[in-house]
Write an enzyme that holds these catalytic residues in place. Structure first.
Site, PDB file in Angstrom:
ATOM      1  N   SER A 131       0.842  -1.193   0.000  1.00 13.62           N
ATOM      2  CA  SER A 131       0.000   0.000   0.000  1.00 13.62           C
ATOM      3  C   SER A 131       0.878   1.243   0.000  1.00 13.62           C
ATOM      4  O   SER A 131       2.023   1.207   0.476  1.00 13.62           O
ATOM      5  CB  SER A 131      -0.882  -0.007   1.261  1.00 13.62           C
ATOM      6  OG  SER A 131      -1.512   1.242   1.465  1.00 13.62           O
ATOM      7  N   TYR A 144      -1.626   0.261  10.191  1.00 12.65           N
ATOM      8  CA  TYR A 144      -1.687  -0.483   8.942  1.00 12.65           C
ATOM      9  C   TYR A 144      -0.441  -0.217   8.102  1.00 12.65           C
ATOM     10  O   TYR A 144       0.185  -1.147   7.564  1.00 12.65           O
ATOM     11  CB  TYR A 144      -2.943  -0.082   8.179  1.00 12.65           C
ATOM     12  CG  TYR A 144      -3.100  -0.715   6.822  1.00 12.65           C
ATOM     13  CD1 TYR A 144      -3.580  -2.012   6.684  1.00 12.65           C
ATOM     14  CD2 TYR A 144      -2.784  -0.002   5.662  1.00 12.65           C
ATOM     15  CE1 TYR A 144      -3.739  -2.587   5.426  1.00 12.65           C
ATOM     16  CE2 TYR A 144      -2.949  -0.576   4.407  1.00 12.65           C
ATOM     17  CZ  TYR A 144      -3.424  -1.861   4.300  1.00 12.65           C
ATOM     18  OH  TYR A 144      -3.573  -2.423   3.054  1.00 12.65           O
TER      19      TYR A 144
END
Length: 218
Positions: A131, A144
């Site tokens: 990501s 995250y």
């Protein structure tokens, strides 16, 4: 010879879209996800092998490796967002962060370790889905993002240690998925990219087989 891919998190989102794309090109697929009913429907649609379960469980990892003794491609797509609404790091529960690391970092490494003999024999490839939160300082995304940064460095070192494989750590960009909706809301998520379009780009990457490295698909 038919190529074989093992895809985690294959019942929805990018994992499902990539499975459909590879199946259309004649790949043999071994698919896993936690939701058994959804996964069985996908497997029936694609003529794939479904092995539902949690990639954090060693016994499940072993079952997956046994199901793919010949393996050309491992796609570590399964992941978790963590605590929602996304909290600042000052308030991030440490037990939840430890669980997130287990899902997003330890489980992919365990599956890599279990499938490396087959991947080495095939001079195959590993896709670790990451990501832009791994590299950007986005408020609320620290937990995250930290796990994805760890996955990226793991991928970077794996590429150095396994030069006969291709290892790509792939940033798919924002996609219209349940995970993004959980993070930013359904309205904003609906404006993001269709996972099928992103999967098509990922399929092209797999076919082109460029050198190992970080890849942004959007």
């Amino acid at each position: 010879m038919t190529n074989t891919a093992l895809i985690t998190g294959a019942s929805r989102g990018l994992g499902l879209a990539l499975a459909r794309s590879l199946a259309g090109a004649g790949w043999n697929l071994v698919l896993t996800a936690r939701g058994a009913a959804d996964l069985e429907r996908v497997a029936a649609e694609l003529g794939a092998t479904a092995i539902p379960g949690d990639v954090r469980e060693p016994a499940h990892v072993e079952r997956l490796a046994r199901a793919a003794p010949e393996l050309n491609l491992l796609v570590n797509n399964a992941g978790d967002l963590g605590v929602t609404p996304l909290p600042p790091l000052a308030d991030y529960p440490l037990d939840a962060f430890a669980a997130l690391l287990e899902t997003n970092v330890t489980a992919p490494l365990a599956l890599i370790q279990a499938t490396l003999p087959a991947l080495r024999a095939a001079r195959g490839a590993v896709v670790n889905v990451t990501s832009d939160a791994a590299t950007g300082a986005y408020e609320g995304w620290g937990g995250y993002g930290a796990t994805k940064a760890a996955l990226e460095q793991l991928s970077n070192v794996l590429a150095a240690e396994e030069p006969d494989l291709r290892v790509w750590w792939v940033d798919p960009g924002e996609m219209n998925t349940r995970m993004l909706a959980d993070a930013v809301g359904a309205e904003e998520a609906a404006a993001a990219a269709d996972p099928a379009k992103v999967a098509a780009s990922l399929h092209d990457l797999i076919g082109a087989r460029p050198a190992s490295g970080r890849v942004s698909l959007q």
